[in-house]
Design a protein around this motif. Structure first.
Motif, PDB file in Angstrom:
ATOM      1  N   ARG A  50      67.095  11.260  26.232  1.00  0.00           N
ATOM      2  CA  ARG A  50      66.077  11.649  25.253  1.00  0.00           C
ATOM      3  C   ARG A  50      65.638  10.411  24.478  1.00  0.00           C
ATOM      4  O   ARG A  50      66.467   9.651  23.969  1.00  0.00           O
ATOM      5  CB  ARG A  50      66.599  12.715  24.287  1.00  0.00           C
ATOM      6  CG  ARG A  50      66.897  14.031  24.985  1.00  0.00           C
ATOM      7  CD  ARG A  50      67.573  15.029  24.075  1.00  0.00           C
ATOM      8  NE  ARG A  50      66.654  15.727  23.193  1.00  0.00           N
ATOM      9  CZ  ARG A  50      67.007  16.781  22.437  1.00  0.00           C
ATOM     10  NH1 ARG A  50      68.249  17.243  22.467  1.00  0.00           N
ATOM     11  NH2 ARG A  50      66.132  17.374  21.665  1.00  0.00           N
ATOM     12  N   VAL A  51      64.329  10.238  24.397  1.00  0.00           N
ATOM     13  CA  VAL A  51      63.724   9.147  23.623  1.00  0.00           C
ATOM     14  C   VAL A  51      62.908   9.790  22.508  1.00  0.00           C
ATOM     15  O   VAL A  51      62.032  10.626  22.776  1.00  0.00           O
ATOM     16  CB  VAL A  51      62.832   8.251  24.501  1.00  0.00           C
ATOM     17  CG1 VAL A  51      62.228   7.111  23.673  1.00  0.00           C
ATOM     18  CG2 VAL A  51      63.611   7.696  25.695  1.00  0.00           C
ATOM     19  N   ILE A  52      63.194   9.398  21.280  1.00  0.00           N
ATOM     20  CA  ILE A  52      62.587  10.054  20.115  1.00  0.00           C
ATOM     21  C   ILE A  52      62.036   8.975  19.176  1.00  0.00           C
ATOM     22  O   ILE A  52      62.699   7.966  18.917  1.00  0.00           O
ATOM     23  CB  ILE A  52      63.634  10.895  19.352  1.00  0.00           C
ATOM     24  CG1 ILE A  52      64.239  11.954  20.278  1.00  0.00           C
ATOM     25  CG2 ILE A  52      63.008  11.553  18.121  1.00  0.00           C
ATOM     26  CD1 ILE A  52      65.566  12.506  19.778  1.00  0.00           C
ATOM     27  N   ALA A  53      60.841   9.184  18.685  1.00  0.00           N
ATOM     28  CA  ALA A  53      60.255   8.305  17.675  1.00  0.00           C
ATOM     29  C   ALA A  53      59.551   9.167  16.640  1.00  0.00           C
ATOM     30  O   ALA A  53      59.091  10.271  16.948  1.00  0.00           O
ATOM     31  CB  ALA A  53      59.271   7.321  18.305  1.00  0.00           C
ATOM     32  N   LEU A  54      59.465   8.672  15.432  1.00  0.00           N
ATOM     33  CA  LEU A  54      58.758   9.401  14.380  1.00  0.00           C
ATOM     34  C   LEU A  54      57.858   8.455  13.621  1.00  0.00           C
ATOM     35  O   LEU A  54      58.049   7.233  13.654  1.00  0.00           O
ATOM     36  CB  LEU A  54      59.738  10.068  13.416  1.00  0.00           C
ATOM     37  CG  LEU A  54      60.440   9.172  12.385  1.00  0.00           C
ATOM     38  CD1 LEU A  54      60.885   9.990  11.171  1.00  0.00           C
ATOM     39  CD2 LEU A  54      61.632   8.460  12.978  1.00  0.00           C
ATOM     40  N   ASP A  55      56.875   9.028  12.943  1.00  0.00           N
ATOM     41  CA  ASP A  55      56.098   8.301  11.951  1.00  0.00           C
ATOM     42  C   ASP A  55      56.729   8.597  10.593  1.00  0.00           C
ATOM     43  O   ASP A  55      56.796   9.761  10.168  1.00  0.00           O
ATOM     44  CB  ASP A  55      54.638   8.765  11.934  1.00  0.00           C
ATOM     45  CG  ASP A  55      53.854   8.316  13.159  1.00  0.00           C
ATOM     46  OD1 ASP A  55      54.341   7.424  13.885  1.00  0.00           O
ATOM     47  OD2 ASP A  55      52.764   8.870  13.386  1.00  0.00           O
ATOM     48  N   PHE A  56      57.202   7.552   9.929  1.00  0.00           N
ATOM     49  CA  PHE A  56      57.752   7.761   8.596  1.00  0.00           C
ATOM     50  C   PHE A  56      56.701   8.380   7.677  1.00  0.00           C
ATOM     51  O   PHE A  56      55.491   8.277   7.920  1.00  0.00           O
ATOM     52  CB  PHE A  56      58.224   6.430   7.998  1.00  0.00           C
ATOM     53  CG  PHE A  56      59.433   5.839   8.660  1.00  0.00           C
ATOM     54  CD1 PHE A  56      60.605   6.563   8.756  1.00  0.00           C
ATOM     55  CD2 PHE A  56      59.404   4.554   9.179  1.00  0.00           C
ATOM     56  CE1 PHE A  56      61.730   6.031   9.359  1.00  0.00           C
ATOM     57  CE2 PHE A  56      60.521   4.005   9.785  1.00  0.00           C
ATOM     58  CZ  PHE A  56      61.683   4.747   9.878  1.00  0.00           C
ATOM     59  N   LEU A  57      57.156   9.025   6.621  1.00  0.00           N
ATOM     60  CA  LEU A  57      56.243   9.585   5.626  1.00  0.00           C
ATOM     61  C   LEU A  57      55.363   8.457   5.076  1.00  0.00           C
ATOM     62  O   LEU A  57      55.856   7.394   4.704  1.00  0.00           O
ATOM     63  CB  LEU A  57      57.036  10.234   4.495  1.00  0.00           C
ATOM     64  CG  LEU A  57      56.246  11.146   3.558  1.00  0.00           C
ATOM     65  CD1 LEU A  57      55.817  12.413   4.286  1.00  0.00           C
ATOM     66  CD2 LEU A  57      57.078  11.514   2.323  1.00  0.00           C
ATOM     67  N   GLY A  58      54.044   8.695   5.060  1.00  0.00           N
ATOM     68  CA  GLY A  58      53.114   7.672   4.608  1.00  0.00           C
ATOM     69  C   GLY A  58      52.554   6.808   5.722  1.00  0.00           C
ATOM     70  O   GLY A  58      51.729   5.925   5.473  1.00  0.00           O
ATOM     71  N   PHE A  59      52.987   7.063   6.960  1.00  0.00           N
ATOM     72  CA  PHE A  59      52.575   6.248   8.100  1.00  0.00           C
ATOM     73  C   PHE A  59      51.992   7.121   9.215  1.00  0.00           C
ATOM     74  O   PHE A  59      52.369   8.291   9.366  1.00  0.00           O
ATOM     75  CB  PHE A  59      53.771   5.486   8.685  1.00  0.00           C
ATOM     76  CG  PHE A  59      54.409   4.469   7.777  1.00  0.00           C
ATOM     77  CD1 PHE A  59      54.160   3.113   7.940  1.00  0.00           C
ATOM     78  CD2 PHE A  59      55.292   4.859   6.774  1.00  0.00           C
ATOM     79  CE1 PHE A  59      54.774   2.167   7.141  1.00  0.00           C
ATOM     80  CE2 PHE A  59      55.903   3.920   5.958  1.00  0.00           C
ATOM     81  CZ  PHE A  59      55.643   2.564   6.136  1.00  0.00           C
ATOM     82  N   GLY A  60      51.138   6.510  10.046  1.00  0.00           N
ATOM     83  CA  GLY A  60      50.679   7.152  11.272  1.00  0.00           C
ATOM     84  C   GLY A  60      50.100   8.536  11.066  1.00  0.00           C
ATOM     85  O   GLY A  60      49.243   8.759  10.202  1.00  0.00           O
ATOM     86  N   PHE A  61      50.599   9.502  11.838  1.00  0.00           N
ATOM     87  CA  PHE A  61      50.094  10.875  11.792  1.00  0.00           C
ATOM     88  C   PHE A  61      50.842  11.756  10.790  1.00  0.00           C
ATOM     89  O   PHE A  61      50.496  12.927  10.626  1.00  0.00           O
ATOM     90  CB  PHE A  61      50.179  11.509  13.180  1.00  0.00           C
ATOM     91  CG  PHE A  61      49.319  10.835  14.214  1.00  0.00           C
ATOM     92  CD1 PHE A  61      47.983  10.574  13.951  1.00  0.00           C
ATOM     93  CD2 PHE A  61      49.839  10.467  15.447  1.00  0.00           C
ATOM     94  CE1 PHE A  61      47.175   9.947  14.892  1.00  0.00           C
ATOM     95  CE2 PHE A  61      49.042   9.837  16.395  1.00  0.00           C
ATOM     96  CZ  PHE A  61      47.707   9.578  16.122  1.00  0.00           C
ATOM     97  N   SER A  62      51.869  11.228  10.164  1.00  0.00           N
ATOM     98  CA  SER A  62      52.601  12.015   9.158  1.00  0.00           C
ATOM     99  C   SER A  62      51.775  12.123   7.874  1.00  0.00           C
ATOM    100  O   SER A  62      50.815  11.369   7.656  1.00  0.00           O
ATOM    101  CB  SER A  62      53.950  11.361   8.853  1.00  0.00           C
ATOM    102  OG  SER A  62      54.809  11.436   9.965  1.00  0.00           O
ATOM    103  N   ASP A  63      52.158  13.070   7.026  1.00  0.00           N
ATOM    104  CA  ASP A  63      51.486  13.209   5.734  1.00  0.00           C
ATOM    105  C   ASP A  63      51.662  11.943   4.902  1.00  0.00           C
ATOM    106  O   ASP A  63      52.650  11.203   5.050  1.00  0.00           O
ATOM    107  CB  ASP A  63      52.045  14.412   4.976  1.00  0.00           C
ATOM    108  CG  ASP A  63      51.472  15.734   5.465  1.00  0.00           C
ATOM    109  OD1 ASP A  63      50.529  15.707   6.282  1.00  0.00           O
ATOM    110  OD2 ASP A  63      51.975  16.796   5.035  1.00  0.00           O
ATOM    111  N   LYS A  64      50.695  11.740   3.999  1.00  0.00           N
ATOM    112  CA  LYS A  64      50.703  10.559   3.137  1.00  0.00           C
ATOM    113  C   LYS A  64      50.457  11.000   1.693  1.00  0.00           C
ATOM    114  O   LYS A  64      49.394  10.748   1.122  1.00  0.00           O
ATOM    115  CB  LYS A  64      49.652   9.564   3.629  1.00  0.00           C
ATOM    116  CG  LYS A  64      49.957   9.095   5.058  1.00  0.00           C
ATOM    117  CD  LYS A  64      48.822   8.369   5.725  1.00  0.00           C
ATOM    118  CE  LYS A  64      49.235   7.958   7.139  1.00  0.00           C
ATOM    119  NZ  LYS A  64      48.171   7.285   7.889  1.00  0.00           N
TER     120      LYS A  64
END
Length: 347
Positions: free
Chosen positions: A110-124
């Motif tokens: 399993r390969v998992i990545a996230l956008d931290f809060l305030g970055f990319g497609f996550s809420d800001k």
């Protein structure tokens, strides 16, 4: 009887005339700039490129304390139970890992990545007090959300993500509630030592601008961004125009440029919590590796790597080619992957 000097009168008149001229000049500048700024502030963010649309479409979201957090997960190597979580840097997003996603998929289950809060497609969200501690809690919540709380997790991080990884390492080694069980940690080009970290000029201005920050963040534009980010890539490994635009689009998505000053407080947090995070790195028994692009102006060679090898004596190190800079996974994906696989297959 008092006599006024005619020369003095003429001087005062000249000064008054000069002040009046200056006022008129600033008035004209203001009249020109105000509508230009007003127009700029209403410029919509760029459209997502097909590559970003696909990245988003193949990901998902989970909720953390009322905020939506983007993540991407894929299932790869059969016969392996290994899991790797990828932690991106500032000011970009999980898309930083796209060049090595498939090679990782061939090695890990399993390969998992996230956008931290305030970055990319996550809420800001704004106003919001962004912190390394909160980002670490988001990673823990994601692991729980994916049903991996009992799993041993490999962490691969870069830049800002390195500091989040060190907070996770601290919690793991101190058995904090909800902590990850970390199997291995691989860092890359993160400013983990305040004494060898050299933030870019714009970063220093934005993090300390106070009441001016909301104005400065609104005035950020593609030209300033691409010029600044280009300085932390090597001369032979510069992003393409499409890559520059993808990075900038990720920042502008959900008005992310307006929270950069808040996120940048991580630089002050690194200094304040140096003993906690550097201490976790120097004392851990978890296998640790550093992949380093030596042309990095943010963490310059040889000061950074000498300090790292001096303090983190249990860690192994891979120094990439001399022309690789601050984004090694994008500038030299093959060299980066070879270095990481050599590490991950060594224990």
């Amino acid at each position: 009887m008092t006599h006024r000097d005619s020369t003095s009168d003429e001087g005062e008149e000249d000064c008054e005339s000069s002040r009046s001229t200056m006022k008129e000049w600033w008035l004209h500048v203001g009249l020109i700039c105000v509508p230009l700024v007003a127009v700029y502030l209403h410029v919509p963010p760029p459209q997502l490129s097909p590559a970003l649309q696909n990245w988003r479409a193949t990901g998902d979201f989970f909720t953390f304390r009322g905020s939506s957090v983007f993540y991407r997960e894929s299932f790869g190597a059969r016969g392996s139970s290994d899991v790797v979580i990828l932690l991106h840097g500032f000011p970009t997003s999980s898309y930083d890992w796209y060049k090595i996603w498939e090679p990782l998929n061939q090695r890990f289950n399993r390969v998992i990545a996230l956008d931290f809060l305030g970055f990319g497609f996550s809420d800001k969200p704004r106003p919001h007090r962004y912190s390394i501690f909160e980002q670490a809690s988001i990673v823990e919540a994601l692991v729980s959300h994916l049903g991996l709380s009992e799993h041993k997790i490999n962490i691969l991080s870069h830049d800002y993500g390195d500091t989040v990884a060190l907070e996770l390492l601290y919690r793991s080694d101190h058995n904090r509630t909800g902590h990850l069980t970390i199997k291995s940690l691989c860092l890359s080009n993160g400013g983990i030592f305040p004494e060898t970290h050299h933030p870019r000029f714009l970063q220093k201005v934005l993090k300390d601008a106070g009441y001016l920050s909301p104005v400065l963040t609104r005035l950020m534009n593609y030209y300033l961004f691409s010029r600044g980010i280009g300085e932390v890539f090597g001369p032979f490994t510069q992003p393409t125009d499409a890559e520059y635009w993808d990075m900038w689009t990720g920042i502008r998505f959900k008005d992310g440029n307006l929270v950069i000053d808040s996120i940048l407080q991580y630089i002050n947090q690194r200094l304040k919590h140096r003993d906690r995070w550097v201490g976790a790195l120097t004392s851990t028994l978890v296998p640790v590796h550093m992949i380093y692009g030596p042309l990095d102006p943010v963490n310059p060679h040889p000061q950074f790597i000498r300090q790292y090898q001096k303090l983190v004596q249990r860690s192994t190190v891979s120094v990439l080619d001399e022309h690789i800079s601050h984004y090694p996974q994008l500038e030299d994906p093959t060299g980066f992957m070879n270095a990481y696989l050599n590490f991950i297959n060594s224990f």
